[in-house]
Design a protein around this motif. Sequence first.
Motif, PDB file in Angstrom:
ATOM      1  N   LEU A 372       0.842  -1.161   0.054  1.00  0.00           N
ATOM      2  CA  LEU A 372      -0.065   0.104   0.085  1.00  0.00           C
ATOM      3  C   LEU A 372       0.834   1.195  -0.009  1.00  0.00           C
ATOM      4  O   LEU A 372       0.725   2.139  -0.655  1.00  0.00           O
ATOM      5  CB  LEU A 372      -0.879   0.020   1.196  1.00  0.00           C
ATOM      6  CG  LEU A 372      -1.748   1.302   1.440  1.00  0.00           C
ATOM      7  CD1 LEU A 372      -2.557   1.418   0.121  1.00  0.00           C
ATOM      8  CD2 LEU A 372      -2.581   0.955   2.631  1.00  0.00           C
ATOM      9  N   PHE A 373       1.949   1.033   0.713  1.00  0.00           N
ATOM     10  CA  PHE A 373       2.766   2.431   0.732  1.00  0.00           C
ATOM     11  C   PHE A 373       3.426   2.834  -0.550  1.00  0.00           C
ATOM     12  O   PHE A 373       3.405   3.779  -1.254  1.00  0.00           O
ATOM     13  CB  PHE A 373       3.928   2.187   1.807  1.00  0.00           C
ATOM     14  CG  PHE A 373       5.122   3.022   1.523  1.00  0.00           C
ATOM     15  CD1 PHE A 373       5.005   4.293   2.102  1.00  0.00           C
ATOM     16  CD2 PHE A 373       6.445   2.970   0.989  1.00  0.00           C
ATOM     17  CE1 PHE A 373       5.994   5.365   2.177  1.00  0.00           C
ATOM     18  CE2 PHE A 373       7.266   3.819   1.093  1.00  0.00           C
ATOM     19  CZ  PHE A 373       7.104   5.069   1.439  1.00  0.00           C
ATOM     20  N   LEU A 418       4.408  10.635   4.146  1.00  0.00           N
ATOM     21  CA  LEU A 418       5.056   9.273   3.268  1.00  0.00           C
ATOM     22  C   LEU A 418       6.149   9.057   4.277  1.00  0.00           C
ATOM     23  O   LEU A 418       6.849   7.827   4.434  1.00  0.00           O
ATOM     24  CB  LEU A 418       5.260   9.413   2.059  1.00  0.00           C
ATOM     25  CG  LEU A 418       4.155   9.530   1.131  1.00  0.00           C
ATOM     26  CD1 LEU A 418       4.299   9.907  -0.404  1.00  0.00           C
ATOM     27  CD2 LEU A 418       3.508   8.133   0.987  1.00  0.00           C
ATOM     28  N   ALA A 419       6.936   9.959   4.732  1.00  0.00           N
ATOM     29  CA  ALA A 419       8.234  10.007   5.416  1.00  0.00           C
ATOM     30  C   ALA A 419       7.848   9.264   6.790  1.00  0.00           C
ATOM     31  O   ALA A 419       8.642   8.477   7.099  1.00  0.00           O
ATOM     32  CB  ALA A 419       9.204  11.066   5.490  1.00  0.00           C
ATOM     33  N   LEU A 420       6.901   9.760   7.446  1.00  0.00           N
ATOM     34  CA  LEU A 420       6.399   9.145   8.732  1.00  0.00           C
ATOM     35  C   LEU A 420       6.034   7.566   8.525  1.00  0.00           C
ATOM     36  O   LEU A 420       6.316   6.630   9.156  1.00  0.00           O
ATOM     37  CB  LEU A 420       5.417   9.863   9.208  1.00  0.00           C
ATOM     38  CG  LEU A 420       5.639  11.238   9.661  1.00  0.00           C
ATOM     39  CD1 LEU A 420       4.232  11.806  10.082  1.00  0.00           C
ATOM     40  CD2 LEU A 420       6.605  11.204  10.945  1.00  0.00           C
ATOM     41  N   ILE A 421       5.439   7.313   7.234  1.00  0.00           N
ATOM     42  CA  ILE A 421       4.833   5.898   6.893  1.00  0.00           C
ATOM     43  C   ILE A 421       6.227   5.008   6.726  1.00  0.00           C
ATOM     44  O   ILE A 421       6.171   3.822   7.113  1.00  0.00           O
ATOM     45  CB  ILE A 421       3.882   5.878   5.904  1.00  0.00           C
ATOM     46  CG1 ILE A 421       2.605   6.701   6.295  1.00  0.00           C
ATOM     47  CG2 ILE A 421       3.711   4.591   5.360  1.00  0.00           C
ATOM     48  CD1 ILE A 421       1.804   6.788   5.131  1.00  0.00           C
ATOM     49  N   ALA A 422       7.213   5.595   5.994  1.00  0.00           N
ATOM     50  CA  ALA A 422       8.179   4.675   5.575  1.00  0.00           C
ATOM     51  C   ALA A 422       8.969   4.330   6.881  1.00  0.00           C
ATOM     52  O   ALA A 422       9.446   3.297   7.155  1.00  0.00           O
ATOM     53  CB  ALA A 422       9.327   5.307   4.956  1.00  0.00           C
ATOM     54  N   ASN A 423       9.236   5.518   7.837  1.00  0.00           N
ATOM     55  CA  ASN A 423       9.722   5.171   9.309  1.00  0.00           C
ATOM     56  C   ASN A 423       8.954   3.971   9.971  1.00  0.00           C
ATOM     57  O   ASN A 423       9.659   3.035  10.443  1.00  0.00           O
ATOM     58  CB  ASN A 423       9.743   6.213   9.963  1.00  0.00           C
ATOM     59  CG  ASN A 423      11.051   7.334   9.860  1.00  0.00           C
ATOM     60  OD1 ASN A 423      12.121   6.671   9.571  1.00  0.00           O
ATOM     61  ND2 ASN A 423      10.977   8.460  10.088  1.00  0.00           N
ATOM     62  N   LEU A 425       7.352   1.785   8.668  1.00  0.00           N
ATOM     63  CA  LEU A 425       7.535   0.464   8.150  1.00  0.00           C
ATOM     64  C   LEU A 425       9.115   0.036   8.172  1.00  0.00           C
ATOM     65  O   LEU A 425       9.362  -1.195   7.393  1.00  0.00           O
ATOM     66  CB  LEU A 425       7.038   0.623   6.643  1.00  0.00           C
ATOM     67  CG  LEU A 425       5.671   0.634   6.426  1.00  0.00           C
ATOM     68  CD1 LEU A 425       5.392   0.604   4.954  1.00  0.00           C
ATOM     69  CD2 LEU A 425       4.870  -0.352   6.997  1.00  0.00           C
ATOM     70  N   GLY A 426       9.930   0.782   8.680  1.00  0.00           N
ATOM     71  CA  GLY A 426      11.266   0.540   8.641  1.00  0.00           C
ATOM     72  C   GLY A 426      12.132   0.689   7.257  1.00  0.00           C
ATOM     73  O   GLY A 426      13.067   0.192   7.092  1.00  0.00           O
ATOM     74  N   LEU A 427      11.544   1.492   6.656  1.00  0.00           N
ATOM     75  CA  LEU A 427      12.181   1.781   5.371  1.00  0.00           C
ATOM     76  C   LEU A 427      12.991   2.977   5.638  1.00  0.00           C
ATOM     77  O   LEU A 427      12.645   4.168   5.020  1.00  0.00           O
ATOM     78  CB  LEU A 427      11.085   2.022   4.211  1.00  0.00           C
ATOM     79  CG  LEU A 427      10.140   0.800   4.075  1.00  0.00           C
ATOM     80  CD1 LEU A 427       9.260   0.862   3.092  1.00  0.00           C
ATOM     81  CD2 LEU A 427      10.973  -0.618   3.588  1.00  0.00           C
ATOM     82  N   ALA A 428      14.182   3.096   5.885  1.00  0.00           N
ATOM     83  CA  ALA A 428      14.858   4.251   6.357  1.00  0.00           C
ATOM     84  C   ALA A 428      15.340   5.186   5.071  1.00  0.00           C
ATOM     85  O   ALA A 428      15.150   6.461   5.256  1.00  0.00           O
ATOM     86  CB  ALA A 428      16.159   3.815   7.054  1.00  0.00           C
ATOM     87  N   LYS A 429      15.625   4.505   4.075  1.00  0.00           N
ATOM     88  CA  LYS A 429      16.149   5.183   2.766  1.00  0.00           C
ATOM     89  C   LYS A 429      14.852   5.877   2.162  1.00  0.00           C
ATOM     90  O   LYS A 429      15.099   7.174   1.554  1.00  0.00           O
ATOM     91  CB  LYS A 429      16.689   4.237   1.705  1.00  0.00           C
ATOM     92  CG  LYS A 429      18.110   3.698   2.224  1.00  0.00           C
ATOM     93  CD  LYS A 429      18.813   2.886   1.032  1.00  0.00           C
ATOM     94  CE  LYS A 429      20.215   2.378   1.537  1.00  0.00           C
ATOM     95  NZ  LYS A 429      20.713   1.546   0.339  1.00  0.00           N
ATOM     96  N   LYS A 430      13.806   5.372   2.220  1.00  0.00           N
ATOM     97  CA  LYS A 430      12.426   5.928   1.693  1.00  0.00           C
ATOM     98  C   LYS A 430      12.275   7.135   2.643  1.00  0.00           C
ATOM     99  O   LYS A 430      11.662   8.054   2.089  1.00  0.00           O
ATOM    100  CB  LYS A 430      11.387   4.840   1.641  1.00  0.00           C
ATOM    101  CG  LYS A 430      11.644   3.765   0.805  1.00  0.00           C
ATOM    102  CD  LYS A 430      11.140   4.200  -0.791  1.00  0.00           C
ATOM    103  CE  LYS A 430      11.006   3.073  -1.726  1.00  0.00           C
ATOM    104  NZ  LYS A 430      10.486   3.244  -2.994  1.00  0.00           N
ATOM    105  N   ALA A 431      12.422   6.961   3.865  1.00  0.00           N
ATOM    106  CA  ALA A 431      12.097   7.980   4.794  1.00  0.00           C
ATOM    107  C   ALA A 431      12.807   9.113   4.490  1.00  0.00           C
ATOM    108  O   ALA A 431      12.336  10.393   4.383  1.00  0.00           O
ATOM    109  CB  ALA A 431      12.018   7.509   6.154  1.00  0.00           C
ATOM    110  N   ALA A 432      14.021   9.113   4.311  1.00  0.00           N
ATOM    111  CA  ALA A 432      14.937  10.106   4.206  1.00  0.00           C
ATOM    112  C   ALA A 432      14.862  10.865   2.784  1.00  0.00           C
ATOM    113  O   ALA A 432      14.757  12.059   2.678  1.00  0.00           O
ATOM    114  CB  ALA A 432      16.204   9.544   4.102  1.00  0.00           C
ATOM    115  N   ARG A 433      14.195  10.068   1.719  1.00  0.00           N
ATOM    116  CA  ARG A 433      14.080  10.407   0.375  1.00  0.00           C
ATOM    117  C   ARG A 433      12.911  11.557   0.666  1.00  0.00           C
ATOM    118  O   ARG A 433      12.743  12.574   0.135  1.00  0.00           O
ATOM    119  CB  ARG A 433      13.631   9.447  -0.564  1.00  0.00           C
ATOM    120  CG  ARG A 433      13.271   9.919  -1.943  1.00  0.00           C
ATOM    121  CD  ARG A 433      13.485   8.885  -2.929  1.00  0.00           C
ATOM    122  NE  ARG A 433      12.956   9.058  -4.312  1.00  0.00           N
ATOM    123  CZ  ARG A 433      11.836   9.006  -4.744  1.00  0.00           C
ATOM    124  NH1 ARG A 433      10.642   8.314  -3.777  1.00  0.00           N
ATOM    125  NH2 ARG A 433      11.393   9.556  -5.786  1.00  0.00           N
TER     126      ARG A 433
END
Length: 595
Positions: A372-373, A418-423, A425-433
């Motif tokens: 979904l993300f 989206l950055a908060l959601i990525a965090n 989900l443990g998706l650090a690179k996505k969160a930073a982007r």
Amino acid sequence: MQSLDLGIIGNGTIGALVDPHAEVVWSCFPRLDGDPLFCSLLREGHGTDDFGFFVIDLVDLADSEQRYIGNTAILVTTLHDKEGGCIEITDFMPRFYQHGRIFRPLSLLRRIRRICGSPRIRIRLRPACNYGAQRPIMTWGSNHIRYVTPDLVVRLTTDASITAILQELPFFLENELTLLLGPDETVPGAVGKVAQHFLEETTNYWREWTRNLGIPFEWQGEVIRAAITLKLNTYDDTGAIIAAMTTSIPEAANSERNWDYRYCWLRDSYFVVNALNRLGATRTMEHYLSYIVNVAAGAANGRLQPVYGIDGRANLHELEVPTLPGYRGMGPVRIGNQAFAQAQHDVYGSAILAATHVFFDQRLARPGDTALFQRLESLGDKAVEFYAQPDAGLWELRGQARVHTFSAVMCWAACDRLALIANRLGLAKKAARWRARGQRIHRDILQRAWNKRRNSFVSTFGGSELDASLLLLAEVGFICADDPRYVATVAAIESELKHGDFIFRYVEKDDFGAPENAFLVCSFWYANALVALGRKDEGRALFDKLLAFRNRHGLLAEHINPKSGEQWGNYVQTYSMVGLINSAIRLSIRWDQAF
């Protein structure tokens, strides 16, 4: 003269508006956006040739009263005649649990009971079809009348005289009568007993539903009524929540600002989901979120439009209906809404802000996942692409496109969430982007939407005008409420957009001239801003004033005349009722402070 002093009933499939004399003035079948079977709200008149209404006349009517049965969507109208006779009419649409699911049939139930005296009544049931163009074909039997339209057949089952209804003859009401207008099916059993069962079960349903709401200590009755009304604007089959049950009630007299609101606007989603979350109405919220997520997932190339049908359809081509003159004769009457074809870039943020709950609310049965993300990321890409592009804005201006500050802010919010959601989900690179993309947009907005001369944020990049959406900058987290720039912006709005107790959405001329009436939800936004600025006493005082302008049932339309207090615009307005709920929850003292 017609007014919006109307009660609303419904069951999540269909709904109806009922006037103080128990006339059904508006009801669409077979669903909330369907052809109005009753449409006298848009065509006043009860002459020999008129139709589109359902009236129970009390001969020699002297007075009327109307109320809801407590904590339900069941409406009771009491009519008194000049000779001391009195009747009571109970109107509702069945909704309750049966066989492990919600029973919400295509049915309107009206029960007429003699209270005292010798009341004489006349029942006039004249449906319409094809948006008031014609009357249905009628057939009848010993206990029913069938109304056949090109797309639908409905049946009235009753223990009243069929002859009296067909010929609209007055008669004395002896005890109690039932009128069940519903599917073209035989009613299993005596209609009076069926109606009594439906009434008891529907009463129990609504009282159990309200019992599970999380409400503030103060303004409990007001919030409960608003919550029930929000539920009545929900189409259960898909989870969509319509903006209002009506079409073409003008925003102001003779303004031609007449739109069809029987659809689902994505920008409403952020505010509606917040209200449902605060109320604890998790099932309704979850169903609505599913609708939003499904619409977003189905968006071609990640591009969203502002509004969709309650079934998720995209094409809402707008037409004018020549067969209905309009509210108080103030046409045109429109079906469909051409806003579906507009560019309104705030929708990307609205959809993502709503969907964020799926990833963080552990009460929901289906939490958000990486798949979904990734779908939401395509919406975020569009937010980055479009944030500084001209659009129609949240006020849906039809004659001009500009780069609207609120649209840009909501695009920033899309990246931020989206950055908060990525965090999460443990998706650090996505969160930073996504964080970096959001920060870039944030800096650009601060530079281009701030007007140094006015000492305020303004409604468009490089512009000088204000609009009420700037009150939401702190609400969505774009800026802190104690930031001097936000404080100064609220002060500017107070100076320019505040007329009496109401905040106008904007004051400059648009495609139809300068706005005459205030957009009600903006005043609730202002009350919330006052709370955020630490001016809670002012916010409470304003909120109490706003509550005083509701109609007898505690309901609100879209607009209000700041001088007369008369309500205008489509009714009952989801935005306005959600504004009431959110403000009440913020302003109320806490339960643990109450005693």
